[in-house]
Design an enzyme around this catalytic site. Structure first.
Site, PDB file in Angstrom:
ATOM      1  N   GLU A   1       0.816  -1.206   0.000  1.00 11.40           N
ATOM      2  CA  GLU A   1       0.000   0.000   0.000  1.00 11.40           C
ATOM      3  C   GLU A   1       0.854   1.262   0.000  1.00 11.40           C
ATOM      4  O   GLU A   1       0.520   2.254  -0.658  1.00 11.40           O
ATOM      5  CB  GLU A   1      -0.963   0.010   1.197  1.00 11.40           C
ATOM      6  CG  GLU A   1      -2.091  -1.002   1.099  1.00 11.40           C
ATOM      7  CD  GLU A   1      -3.036  -0.720  -0.056  1.00 11.40           C
ATOM      8  OE1 GLU A   1      -3.057   0.426  -0.560  1.00 11.40           O
ATOM      9  OE2 GLU A   1      -3.768  -1.635  -0.463  1.00 11.40           O
TER      10      GLU A   1
ATOM     11  N   THR B   1       2.713   5.057  -7.200  1.00  5.01           N
ATOM     12  CA  THR B   1       3.245   4.179  -8.232  1.00  5.01           C
ATOM     13  C   THR B   1       2.161   3.255  -8.761  1.00  5.01           C
ATOM     14  O   THR B   1       1.377   2.710  -7.976  1.00  5.01           O
ATOM     15  CB  THR B   1       4.410   3.325  -7.666  1.00  5.01           C
ATOM     16  OG1 THR B   1       5.342   4.180  -6.998  1.00  5.01           O
ATOM     17  CG2 THR B   1       5.130   2.576  -8.782  1.00  5.01           C
TER      18      THR B   1
ATOM     19  N   TYR C   1      -6.110   6.757   4.363  1.00  2.00           N
ATOM     20  CA  TYR C   1      -6.291   5.756   3.304  1.00  2.00           C
ATOM     21  C   TYR C   1      -5.512   4.480   3.620  1.00  2.00           C
ATOM     22  O   TYR C   1      -6.061   3.376   3.611  1.00  2.00           O
ATOM     23  CB  TYR C   1      -5.857   6.288   1.937  1.00  2.00           C
ATOM     24  CG  TYR C   1      -5.631   5.151   0.973  1.00  2.00           C
ATOM     25  CD1 TYR C   1      -6.708   4.450   0.442  1.00  2.00           C
ATOM     26  CD2 TYR C   1      -4.338   4.713   0.668  1.00  2.00           C
ATOM     27  CE1 TYR C   1      -6.517   3.355  -0.388  1.00  2.00           C
ATOM     28  CE2 TYR C   1      -4.136   3.631  -0.157  1.00  2.00           C
ATOM     29  CZ  TYR C   1      -5.227   2.954  -0.688  1.00  2.00           C
ATOM     30  OH  TYR C   1      -5.031   1.857  -1.484  1.00  2.00           O
TER      31      TYR C   1
ATOM     32  N   ASP D   1      -9.064   6.291  -1.961  1.00  2.00           N
ATOM     33  CA  ASP D   1      -7.995   6.903  -2.754  1.00  2.00           C
ATOM     34  C   ASP D   1      -8.612   7.552  -3.988  1.00  2.00           C
ATOM     35  O   ASP D   1      -9.835   7.676  -4.116  1.00  2.00           O
ATOM     36  CB  ASP D   1      -6.933   5.861  -3.126  1.00  2.00           C
ATOM     37  CG  ASP D   1      -7.449   4.799  -4.086  1.00  2.00           C
ATOM     38  OD1 ASP D   1      -8.664   4.780  -4.383  1.00  2.00           O
ATOM     39  OD2 ASP D   1      -6.623   3.982  -4.555  1.00  2.00           O
TER      40      ASP D   1
ATOM     41  N   CYS E   1     -25.137   2.806 -12.214  1.00  2.00           N
ATOM     42  CA  CYS E   1     -24.297   4.013 -12.311  1.00  2.00           C
ATOM     43  C   CYS E   1     -25.121   5.198 -12.795  1.00  2.00           C
ATOM     44  O   CYS E   1     -25.641   5.206 -13.916  1.00  2.00           O
ATOM     45  CB  CYS E   1     -23.123   3.760 -13.247  1.00  2.00           C
ATOM     46  SG  CYS E   1     -22.028   5.196 -13.410  1.00  2.00           S
TER      47      CYS E   1
END
Length: 382
Positions: free
Chosen positions: A44, A50, A127, A145, A214
């Protein structure tokens, strides 16, 4: 505004269909084969800045070198930074090292098993703390995140600015209010959907497992979301780098413990004001009072997240002041001294790899071929 009163049918789609998709289609990542909080923690932290596909070989090498929190805590700071080399944002590695030492000293080597204790550790924010707590210990906490913010913004058709703290706080609370029993899997599924399907550009809506619920897909606003204010424009700094050569060795310094590239090794560098190498010569004069005039070697440019360095590189060729015999004697009499306790060093090119040298400086080595650097001496320090 985020619709926190979205109906139960849409919440059920988000909970059940997303988890079904994740169970079937998730990437087979090395840190998903375990619930060991140490491995999840390392992954994490690496994932903060990255891409997952990029970090996997780094993760594997790091775990091979430091397979337990004890091995990480016992390592020197230089060893940890060196193992992190190439991932950038080196404060992450320093925080890992510091946190590992705290875990060993204060928690008998066991990762705290709850969110409140986890976020007390260096480098672990809401987070990362939520990710570790939910994935390793299945605590009912969220892990929000950028991927998650994007997915929820679109799912709820929210035009709130996800760059604002109040938006993130509101989404965090809402996600925690709808967490299913498998909290860790749900958090990972949201992140995975954002990484693979609900991408920033050209989202793969036809493949989305929660498309039927959605709201932005239904409204045709997917490409407009999420809303995020533009980042502050990067500033540019003119810098001068000093390449000091002595008996075929190059001079390196350790950067301050705070600020950009803190605690890492670098060539001496100074902000350019006067120009023509005079600013770096003045800075070097603190340790080398008799320097020749700087020889211009070339230029380089390095882009950080918030700043751009435009570097002019200057060479300084010192008279031979340290003989091979003296250098060898130094090594013998000081072989027990920790390298992390020294802030300056001369290194032969063959030994530069021993240093945790960030890319901003390591890429300058290719420009030194005309500066007649050889490998004639092992090590000396100022």
């Amino acid at each position: 505004m985020l619709d926190t009163k979205i109906n139960q049918q849409l919440i059920a789609i988000l909970q059940t269909d997303l988890l079904k998709w994740f169970k079937k289609d998730q990437r087979k990542l090395p840190f998903r084969q375990t619930k060991d909080p140490y491995f999840i923690w390392i992954s994490e932290i690496m994932a903060q800045q990255t891409q997952i596909d990029t970090l996997i070989p780094y993760y594997n090498r790091f775990i091979d070198k430091f397979p337990t929190v004890f091995s990480l805590a016992l390592a020197s700071a230089d060893e940890v930074i060196k193992a992190w080399e190439g991932l950038g944002y080196y404060s992450r590695a320093r925080n890992l090292h510091q946190a590992a030492r705290i875990i060993v000293a204060d928690y008998d080597g066991l990762m705290p098993d709850n969110f409140a204790e986890l976020i007390k550790l260096p480098g672990i924010g809401p987070y990362t703390g939520g990710a570790i707590a939910s994935i390793a210990f299945n605590q009912p906490v969220s892990a929000v995140d950028g991927n998650v913010l994007r997915v929820i913004s679109r799912y709820c058709n929210s035009f709130d600015d996800i760059g604002e703290a109040k938006t993130k706080k509101r989404m965090t609370h809402w996600i925690e209010s709808i967490l299913p029993e498998a909290a860790g899997d749900f958090n990972e599924a949201l992140m995975e959907l954002g990484a693979l399907i609900c991408t920033p550009q050209n989202p793969k809506c036809l493949l989305c497992p929660i498309r039927s619920g959605c709201q932005s897909h239904a409204a045709g606003t997917t490409e407009q979301l999420p809303i995020k204010a533009k980042k502050q424009k990067q500033t540019t700094q003119k810098m001068e780098v000093g390449i000091v050569k002595q008996n075929g060795c190059l001079y390196f310094v350790r950067r301050p413990d705070a600020g950009l590239l803190s605690g890492m090794w670098s060539f001496p560098i100074a902000e350019a004001a006067t120009g023509n190498g005079q600013d770096i010569k003045k800075k070097l004069g603190e340790n080398f009072p008799e320097l020749n005039e700087p020889v211009f070697i070339g230029t380089s440019r390095h882009v950080f997240s918030h700043i751009i360095w435009e570097m002019s590189i200057y060479g300084f060729d010192l008279d031979s002041m340290v003989s091979e015999t003296t250098a060898h004697s130094y090594l013998v009499t000081n072989q027990q001294e920790s390298r992390s306790d020294r802030d300056t060093a001369f290194k032969a090119l063959s030994q530069v790899d021993e240093l945790a040298l960030p890319v901003a400086f390591s890429k300058l080595l290719d420009q030194l071929t005309g500066f007649n650097v050889t490998n004639s001496i092992i090590l000396s320090t100022s």
